[in-house]
Design a protein around this motif. Structure first.
Motif, PDB file in Angstrom:
ATOM      1  N   ILE A  31       0.844  -1.192   0.000  1.00 30.39           N
ATOM      2  CA  ILE A  31       0.000   0.000   0.000  1.00 30.39           C
ATOM      3  C   ILE A  31       0.876   1.237   0.000  1.00 30.39           C
ATOM      4  O   ILE A  31       1.875   1.310   0.720  1.00 30.39           O
ATOM      5  CB  ILE A  31      -0.941  -0.030   1.215  1.00 30.39           C
ATOM      6  N   GLY A  34       1.851   8.201   1.532  1.00 32.42           N
ATOM      7  CA  GLY A  34       2.732   9.300   1.105  1.00 32.42           C
ATOM      8  C   GLY A  34       4.006   8.784   0.445  1.00 32.42           C
ATOM      9  O   GLY A  34       4.690   9.513  -0.275  1.00 32.42           O
ATOM     10  N   GLY A  35       4.336   7.547   0.712  1.00 31.16           N
ATOM     11  CA  GLY A  35       5.529   6.963   0.101  1.00 31.16           C
ATOM     12  C   GLY A  35       6.837   7.351   0.768  1.00 31.16           C
ATOM     13  O   GLY A  35       7.904   6.930   0.341  1.00 31.16           O
ATOM     14  N   THR A  36       6.765   8.123   1.837  1.00 34.24           N
ATOM     15  CA  THR A  36       8.021   8.613   2.420  1.00 34.24           C
ATOM     16  C   THR A  36       8.755   7.544   3.224  1.00 34.24           C
ATOM     17  O   THR A  36       9.924   7.701   3.529  1.00 34.24           O
ATOM     18  CB  THR A  36       7.778   9.852   3.314  1.00 34.24           C
ATOM     19  N   ASP A  37       8.063   6.499   3.568  1.00 37.85           N
ATOM     20  CA  ASP A  37       8.749   5.330   4.125  1.00 37.85           C
ATOM     21  C   ASP A  37       8.942   4.272   3.049  1.00 37.85           C
ATOM     22  O   ASP A  37      10.019   3.740   2.872  1.00 37.85           O
ATOM     23  CB  ASP A  37       7.919   4.703   5.268  1.00 37.85           C
ATOM     24  N   LEU A  38       7.866   4.001   2.345  1.00 34.68           N
ATOM     25  CA  LEU A  38       7.865   2.867   1.423  1.00 34.68           C
ATOM     26  C   LEU A  38       8.933   3.011   0.341  1.00 34.68           C
ATOM     27  O   LEU A  38       9.700   2.084   0.078  1.00 34.68           O
ATOM     28  CB  LEU A  38       6.474   2.746   0.781  1.00 34.68           C
ATOM     29  N   THR A 162       1.941  10.473   5.972  1.00 37.43           N
ATOM     30  CA  THR A 162       0.603  10.367   6.548  1.00 37.43           C
ATOM     31  C   THR A 162       0.653   9.698   7.921  1.00 37.43           C
ATOM     32  O   THR A 162       1.617   9.009   8.256  1.00 37.43           O
ATOM     33  CB  THR A 162      -0.322   9.533   5.649  1.00 37.43           C
ATOM     34  N   ASP A 175       7.311   8.931  15.140  1.00 39.47           N
ATOM     35  CA  ASP A 175       6.917  10.089  15.939  1.00 39.47           C
ATOM     36  C   ASP A 175       5.407  10.302  16.045  1.00 39.47           C
ATOM     37  O   ASP A 175       4.958  11.137  16.829  1.00 39.47           O
ATOM     38  CB  ASP A 175       7.569  11.355  15.377  1.00 39.47           C
ATOM     39  N   LYS A 236      10.778  14.591  21.354  1.00 40.56           N
ATOM     40  CA  LYS A 236      11.623  13.793  20.480  1.00 40.56           C
ATOM     41  C   LYS A 236      13.055  14.233  20.725  1.00 40.56           C
ATOM     42  O   LYS A 236      13.392  15.396  20.519  1.00 40.56           O
ATOM     43  CB  LYS A 236      11.218  14.073  19.039  1.00 40.56           C
TER      44      LYS A 236
HETATM   45  C1  LIG Z   1      13.571  12.478   4.961  1.00 42.90           C
HETATM   46  C2  LIG Z   1      12.620  11.722   5.843  1.00 42.90           C
HETATM   47  C3  LIG Z   1      12.513  12.094   7.183  1.00 42.90           C
HETATM   48  C4  LIG Z   1      11.651  11.417   8.015  1.00 42.90           C
HETATM   49  N1  LIG Z   1      11.572  11.803   9.320  1.00 42.90           N
HETATM   50  C5  LIG Z   1      10.745  11.128  10.160  1.00 42.90           C
HETATM   51  C6  LIG Z   1      10.629  11.505  11.524  1.00 42.90           C
HETATM   52  O1  LIG Z   1      11.225  12.469  11.981  1.00 42.90           O
HETATM   53  N2  LIG Z   1       9.826  10.770  12.329  1.00 42.90           N
HETATM   54  C7  LIG Z   1       9.136   9.700  11.860  1.00 42.90           C
HETATM   55  O2  LIG Z   1       8.416   9.081  12.635  1.00 42.90           O
HETATM   56  N3  LIG Z   1       9.206   9.333  10.566  1.00 42.90           N
HETATM   57  C8  LIG Z   1       9.983  10.016   9.708  1.00 42.90           C
HETATM   58  N4  LIG Z   1      10.068   9.641   8.393  1.00 42.90           N
HETATM   59  C9  LIG Z   1       9.303   8.486   7.936  1.00 42.90           C
HETATM   60  C10 LIG Z   1       7.979   8.832   7.267  1.00 42.90           C
HETATM   61  O3  LIG Z   1       7.995  10.083   6.679  1.00 42.90           O
HETATM   62  C11 LIG Z   1       6.798   8.769   8.204  1.00 42.90           C
HETATM   63  O4  LIG Z   1       6.784   7.557   8.887  1.00 42.90           O
HETATM   64  C12 LIG Z   1       5.478   8.965   7.463  1.00 42.90           C
HETATM   65  O5  LIG Z   1       4.463   9.242   8.372  1.00 42.90           O
HETATM   66  C13 LIG Z   1       5.095   7.757   6.633  1.00 42.90           C
HETATM   67  O6  LIG Z   1       3.892   8.021   5.972  1.00 42.90           O
HETATM   68  P1  LIG Z   1       3.690   7.755   4.435  1.00 42.90           P
HETATM   69  O7  LIG Z   1       2.300   8.119   4.130  1.00 42.90           O
HETATM   70  O8  LIG Z   1       4.710   8.402   3.628  1.00 42.90           O
HETATM   71  O9  LIG Z   1       3.871   6.169   4.413  1.00 42.90           O
HETATM   72  P2  LIG Z   1       4.219   5.218   3.177  1.00 42.90           P
HETATM   73  O10 LIG Z   1       5.666   5.280   2.894  1.00 42.90           O
HETATM   74  O11 LIG Z   1       3.298   5.454   2.046  1.00 42.90           O
HETATM   75  O12 LIG Z   1       3.873   3.846   3.844  1.00 42.90           O
HETATM   76  C14 LIG Z   1       4.607   3.308   4.910  1.00 42.90           C
HETATM   77  C15 LIG Z   1       4.221   1.858   5.158  1.00 42.90           C
HETATM   78  O13 LIG Z   1       2.913   1.777   5.629  1.00 42.90           O
HETATM   79  C16 LIG Z   1       2.073   1.062   4.741  1.00 42.90           C
HETATM   80  N5  LIG Z   1       0.814   1.787   4.719  1.00 42.90           N
HETATM   81  C17 LIG Z   1       0.669   3.099   4.485  1.00 42.90           C
HETATM   82  N6  LIG Z   1      -0.605   3.473   4.646  1.00 42.90           N
HETATM   83  C18 LIG Z   1      -1.282   2.357   4.989  1.00 42.90           C
HETATM   84  C19 LIG Z   1      -2.644   2.099   5.292  1.00 42.90           C
HETATM   85  N7  LIG Z   1      -3.554   3.069   5.294  1.00 42.90           N
HETATM   86  N8  LIG Z   1      -3.000   0.834   5.594  1.00 42.90           N
HETATM   87  C20 LIG Z   1      -2.075  -0.154   5.628  1.00 42.90           C
HETATM   88  N9  LIG Z   1      -0.782   0.041   5.349  1.00 42.90           N
HETATM   89  C21 LIG Z   1      -0.385   1.281   5.032  1.00 42.90           C
HETATM   90  C22 LIG Z   1       2.820   1.012   3.438  1.00 42.90           C
HETATM   91  O14 LIG Z   1       2.522  -0.115   2.686  1.00 42.90           O
HETATM   92  C23 LIG Z   1       4.241   1.000   3.908  1.00 42.90           C
HETATM   93  O15 LIG Z   1       4.620  -0.289   4.288  1.00 42.90           O
HETATM   94  C24 LIG Z   1      10.903  10.321   7.519  1.00 42.90           C
HETATM   95  C25 LIG Z   1      11.024   9.962   6.185  1.00 42.90           C
HETATM   96  C26 LIG Z   1      11.866  10.655   5.353  1.00 42.90           C
HETATM   97  C27 LIG Z   1      11.968  10.257   3.916  1.00 42.90           C
END
Ligand SMILES: Cc1cc2nc3c(=O)[nH]c(=O)nc-3n(C[C@H](O)[C@H](O)[C@H](O)COP(=O)(O)OP(=O)(O)OC[C@H]3O[C@@H](n4cnc5c(N)ncnc54)[C@H](O)[C@@H]3O)c2cc1C
Lengths: 344, 794
Positions: A31, A34-38, A162, A175, A236
């Motif tokens: 799924i 935002g893709g920022t983890d994936l 997200t 966080d 944090k």
């Molecule tokens: C430069 C950078 C800095 C960051 N700093 C921090 C920080 O300070 N603190 C922190 O906690 N994180 C940080 N992150 C990590 C990330 O940004 C956060 O965890 C963010 O909230 C992930 O959300 P996303 O929507 O981008 O997740 P995605 O990357 O889209 O998804 C993350 C994972 O969750 C799954 N997923 C997503 N949504 C759902 C859903 N609705 N149902 C089931 N599965 C789902 C995906 O399949 C994937 O495995 C950082 C990332 C980057 C790139």
């Protein structure tokens, strides 16, 4: 590191998304919020042979669970998790490069912050971190969550990342996840078969691992309405002031019967000091029913310290982390207390 | 000071608009028809013997056009210092660090190239690794290279003056230590290379490099191609800071692939590869014993250093010398001893990085001065002021400082940061979470000698007047890597010829244009600036001579200013010239109608009189330095100096450090462009702050980098940056053009120690290991609580 090839599917409704999930389950599907983890996780490192950094990751060409180093450390930590089962879980839970990503960005029903009739807070899974940081509602009554959002990544990351992604990714330092546990958040998980509610504290099973079923989507998080005289706070601790992964994260929520106490509820959640965020149970035993004062908070903080199970890694030693859990717990108890007194 | 029309101003950089609008082309932006993509196979092991390399599967993969290993590349040794050529294009006998290059592939696209790389099978025999630089020299450690006995790649033993005498004169003697970590320069643009061979066998390489000339030489040597058949072009570059000053395997391999395939080949590093290739700051282990007399006069310095240089020599021979020699200033120090050892370990090779070799040495020495001031009960800035050198003095290691605004810089930061007031408070508040600290710095303004032994000019500049008249084109091999040297050359030319900046075109960074040693050792403004000034003056002389001939006046009575020819002896009758110019341009609308002779007319008429007008300028420093071994490193035609005051606050519980204010002053001789000087100072403050507080490459037990990315290798973000004040000091350097000298590297010197000293003031503890992380600080504070008797008196 470069991304492997995959296709992105864009369902227009939650139901369609769940159907797609079922349809492609066997081909490797993930799924995409935002893709920022994936997208970070999916990248392949440049030294192909250096991928199997640890047994648990041997089958995975991409960086696992953030960095494979994390994984290595957790695996070598016997108390952190039963090594064998974690290893298997790691292997099963994530496929080699997925063929499909299912993007949730068109699903309006997954977005937004609203207050439910019973006073609790409903945040859709794809609500961005930025929206949460900017929400007055959240800041007023669920302050710890707003403080988590304030300090996540950078403005660019907060714009994309997200709440659901942060929780589903289940990083021990996440966080939003840590204050969500601290605020007793309830996760809403949807599958074609129906929906279930799960306390956030029961969601993670290891670093990057959760009890979500392969065909489930996290649709929302519900935060119970705070009672009168409640306050919360999140801190944090990290090495620089943005773009950081916490060395330690602490979330405290506290409820008082009256402005001068006694304490009727307390939840302390700890980040980055175990394979998953930890709900520090010992806080309750010491604090509940007591009248808050400094010696009490000190005593509670000493107990909370023992709930943490930190390891040494490149972000900090176990020694420092334990110390900081104690120090921050004490500070945050005081802050939450001051806030609680004011929140009639 | 002389009045200038454009120098010393704040004109925007000539490349600013192109860069902010995305128009500037960086190497990776360049597209060519039929271009192939290259990829490199890096060693997964830190130390191993190569038993066999099997490329057959990779070669058979559809889309693969060439696979090269040492078999194709040969094993001609190369490197940076001719005395230590210890690298070959690809590993053939052993790999010596995780990331060492074994093979390269050219294919139709990146996916194919990477897949091919993964199909190359290498059989290794793993060897024990050496990772700890302090222990690399010990008897019985595994050896990396046959040529480096005990893993010692270079050692230096210097003794200037007499330290025994210095000891006798000393009232206070103290020994301190400081350890740093290997750094990454964290430039924005990862290395990128394109190579192509034409039908005449000319090899052209575009590369994100700091030093086209040195790279040209290394390519020619290692690939065995005549020098004149190799051309290196530097497109826009997104920073270098040192690591891009030496030739990389990426450059050599891409050229080789282009030769093998007959096609253009592009290879761009991933961020991870930037870390693997490294060539950034060494890890230093410094120990210094310093003595001062009762009145605070420095008596001696006895200095030992081990430099962990990773697997190869790279720039390390210069580094080890710089680590010792640049402590000769900015203070009067008669007696100095230095014993340095540069060792090799199974980690990526280290090289030059901003403040080459001298940054950590400077940090420890300035910390020592602070501790000595405390023992003496004097103000640390007063102690420094007592010892600073003045213009015209020579250091004990024979470095002559022809201009020196050290005193002025120190006084400037002292006054601007309200040091006296704040420091008097800090005496009482030491250890209570707020602190202020000061430090100085000293750096070369261009290396006195090239890296290879030669009488070569260090740079030449050719300025040609447009044959059609109106403007000029400056051609130079100088490398603008983002520091703004093109702007400096344009400003100098515009000033000399009295032209608006827009009428000066600068083309640079191309080895075909001229010899220029490149952007390193903070040399370009002084050296290429001088050559550029001379080229412009040559042009001016020729134009004025031609015009004087036509007008029948002595050329000395003419000058070029504000876009026109000025007469110093009354009105000029230039009607003949005007008539001819107008006749030539019938039908043109924009014609000169001023009451004076314009540059446009003058330059065209000069061409009609004499043909193309070309001015040449060149620069070569005079012989510099002493006659002892290694005396050349550290020499320079001029020396920059700087002072800084840092203010910090510390959370005494968590150890979190916030830098609140940095006030820096730098003596750049003369600021050609004030904004650019400040930019270099501010960039230095940021880089030094990162190095002081957060940057470190972390290795695991097998020599793999744990944090080979910019998420885990931490450089300061905008949120970490304090208020910065950059004060320009101008001491009018006699050897620099218009009095100018360096600012690019010297400005980083005082940053780390001023922060270290401020953190001490805030916490009452000293940290001997960089970076100064919250955790290290908390550990030190805990330690101090346990044994209060060992702490310095507050
Ligand atoms: C430069 C950078 C800095 C960051 N700093 C921090 C920080 O300070 N603190 C922190 O906690 N994180 C940080 N992150 C990590 C990330 O940004 C956060 O965890 C963010 O909230 C992930 O959300 P996303 O929507 O981008 O997740 P995605 O990357 O889209 O998804 C993350 C994972 O969750 C799954 N997923 C997503 N949504 C759902 C859903 N609705 N149902 C089931 N599965 C789902 C995906 O399949 C994937 O495995 C950082 C990332 C980057 C790139």
């Amino acid at each position: 590191m470069i991304l492997p090839r995959f296709d992105v599917l864009v369902p227009e409704s939650l139901e369609e998304a769940l159907e797609m999930l079922g349809e492609h389950a066997d081909k490797g599907v993930r799924i995409l919020a935002g893709g920022t983890d994936l997208l970070v996780d999916l990248r392949r490192p440049i030294i192909p042979v250096h991928v199997p950094r640890c047994d648990g990751c041997a089958k995975h060409p991409g960086g696992m669970v953030y960095s494979t180093i994390d994984c290595e450390l957790w695996l070598s930590e016997p108390t952190a998790h039963a090594g064998g089962s974690l290893r298997n879980a790691l292997q099963d839970s994530r496929r080699i490069s997925p063929q499909y990503l299912i993007s949730l960005h068109l699903l309006r029903e997954l977005k937004g912050i609203k207050r439910l009739d019973n006073g609790s807070l409903y945040i859709g899974a794809t609500t961005t971190i930025r929206e949460i940081a900017h929400s007055e509602k959240v800041r007023r009554c669920w302050t710890a969550l707003a403080e988590g959002a304030d300090n996540l990544g950078s403005p660019l990351v907060r714009n994309r990342g997200t709440l659901g992604g942060n929780i589903a990714n289940a990083r021990p330092a996440a966080d939003m996840f840590v204050p969500t546990i601290g605020l007793n958040g309830i996760l809403k998980l949807q599958s074609l078969g129906g929906e279930r509610l799960l306390p956030a504290r029961d969601f993670a099973s290891g670093p990057g691992l959760t009890v979500i079923e392969p065909l489930e989507i996290l649709t929302a998080v519900i935060y119970p309405a705070p009672l009168s005289y409640s306050g919360s706070s999140y801190y944090k601790l990290a090495n620089r002031k943005a773009l950081e992964i916490s060395t330690v994260g602490v979330s405290v929520s506290l409820t008082l019967e009256a402005p001068d106490g006694p304490i009727t509820d307390v939840r302390v959640a700890l980040g980055a000091v175990g394979p998953t965020p930890i709900l520090a149970e010992s806080a309750k035993g010491i604090l509940l029913g007591e009248t808050p004062d400094e010696p009490l908070f000190k005593k509670a903080a000493q107990a909370i310290r023992k709930d943490a199970r930190p390891i040494d890694d490149h972000r900090g030693s176990a020694w420092y982390r334990s110390n900081m859990v104690q120090l921050l717990s004490e500070r945050l108890l005081k802050i939450a207390y001051i806030r609680a007194k004011r929140n009639k | 000071m002389k009045k200038y029309s454009i120098l010393n101003s704040r004109v925007p950089r000539v490349d600013a608009v192109d860069k902010v609008t995305g128009k500037a082309l960086y190497t990776d932006d360049i597209k060519m028809p039929g271009i192939l993509i290259g990829a490199i196979l890096h060693s997964p092991l830190a130390h191993a013997r190569i038993l066999n390399i099997d490329t057959s599967l990779a070669e058979r993969l559809p889309g693969v056009k060439a696979v090269v290993t040492h078999r194709e590349a040969g094993t001609t040794p190369y490197g940076v210092s001719p005395a230590r050529y210890d690298e070959t294009i690809f590993c053939h006998d052993k790999v010596r660090y995780v990331g060492d290059e074994i093979a390269a592939v050219a294919a139709i696209d990146l996916d194919t190239a990477l897949e091919a790389v993964s199909l190359i099978k290498v059989d290794f025999e793993e060897l024990p690794v050496v990772l700890d630089g302090r222990r690399a020299m010990e008897e019985g450690r595994p050896l990396l290279h046959d040529i480096y006995k005990n893993n010692i790649c270079a050692e230096v033993h210097w003794h200037f003056g007499d330290i025994e005498q210095g000891k006798k004169e000393s009232y206070i003697v103290r020994t301190d230590h400081l350890t740093s970590k290997m750094q990454d320069a964290a430039f924005l643009e990862p290395q990128s290379v394109i190579a192509e061979v034409d039908s005449h066998g000319n090899l052209t390489m575009w590369s994100s490099t700091q030093a086209p000339h040195y790279i040209q030489r290394t390519l020619a040597m290692a690939l065995n191609i005549p020098l004149h058949k190799v051309r290196v072009i530097k497109p826009a570059v997104g920073g270098g800071f040192g690591p891009k000053a030496s030739c990389s395997t990426a450059e050599l391999a891409t050229c080789l692939l282009a030769i093998k395939t007959g096609k253009p080949v592009k290879l761009t590093f991933d961020r991870e590869q930037v870390f693997l290739h490294s060539r950034a700051r060494h890890q230093f282990f410094h120990t210094m014993t310093t003595g001062v007399k009762k009145d605070g006069t420095l008596a001696f310095l006895d200095h030992q250093c081990i430099l962990d240089g990773g697997a190869y020599a790279s720039f390390g021979i210069a580094t080890i010398y710089y680590a010792g020699s640049l402590l000769g200033g900015p203070y009067r120090l008669k007696n100095m001893k230095y014993d340095g050892y540069r060792v090799v370990t199974n980690k990526p090779a280290c090289g030059a990085q901003r403040g080459h070799g001298a940054v950590i040495a400077r940090a420890l020495f300035e910390v020592q001065l602070d501790r000595i001031a405390e023992e003496l009960g004097t103000d640390p800035i007063e102690l420094r002021l007592k010892n600073v050198m003045e213009a015209g003095e020579t250091t004990c290691n024979e470095l002559f400082v022809s201009s020196f605004g050290m005193r002025e810089a120190l006084e400037a930061v002292r006054d601007s940061a309200a040091w006296k007031k704040k420091r008097s408070l800090s005496g009482k508040t030491r250890g209570q979470g707020r602190g202020i600290g000061a430090a100085c710095g000293f750096f070369v303004s261009g290396a006195g000698y090239p890296i290879y032994r030669s009488r070569t000019y260090h740079c030449t500049v050719v300025t040609k007047v447009d044959d059609v008249g109106g403007g000029v084109t400056v051609s130079s091999g100088a490398a603008d890597i983002g520091q703004g040297s093109d702007t400096v050359l344009a400003m100098i030319t515009a000033e000399e010829l009295g032209l608006p900046l827009d009428d000066v075109k600068v083309i640079s960074g191309d080895s075909n244009l001229s010899v220029d040693l490149g952007a390193y050792s903070s040399r370009t403004t002084l050296m290429t600036g001088a050559a550029c000034r001379d080229a412009a003056r040559d042009v001016k002389r020729q134009i004025l001579e031609a015009i004087a001939g036509v007008l029948c006046v002595p050329p000395e009575t003419l000058d070029l200013k504000d876009g026109k020819v000025e007469s110093l002896s009354g009105e000029l009758d230039f009607s003949k010239i005007r008539e001819e110019y107008l006749r030539e341009h019938k039908g043109f609308i924009d014609l000169p109608n001023e009451l004076c002779l314009t540059f446009r007319e003058a330059s065209r008429i000069a061409f009609l009189e004499r043909g193309s007008i070309v001015g040449v300028g060149m620069y070569r420093p005079p012989p510099l330095g002493g006659s002892f071994k290694g005396a050349t490193v550290g020499t320079s035609p001029a020396f920059g100096c700087s002072a800084q005051v840092a203010e910090v606050s510390v959370d005494l519980g968590t150890g979190e450090i916030t830098v609140e204010n940095i006030t820096g002053a730098h003596d750049c001789g003369f600021a050609i462009n004030r904004t650019q000087v400040e930019g270099q100072m501010q960039g230095s403050m940021m880089m030094g702050m990162g190095e002081a507080l957060m940057e470190q490459i972390i290795y695991d037990k097998k020599g793999r980098i744990v944090n080979a990315n910019l998420a885990e290798y931490k450089i300061p973000t905008a949120m970490d940056m304090p208020h910065l004040e950059a004060i320009i000091v101008e001491s009018n350097e006699p050897h620099g053009p218009y009095g100018a000298k360096e600012v690019g590297e010297g400005a980083i010197m005082p940053v780390i120690p001023s922060i270290l000293n401020a953190v001490y003031d805030a916490t009452g503890v000293r940290i001997e290991e960089l970076p100064l992380t919250p955790e290290r600080l908390v550990a030190a504070m805990e330690e101090a609580k346990k044994k209060p008797s060992l702490q310095e008196n507050p």
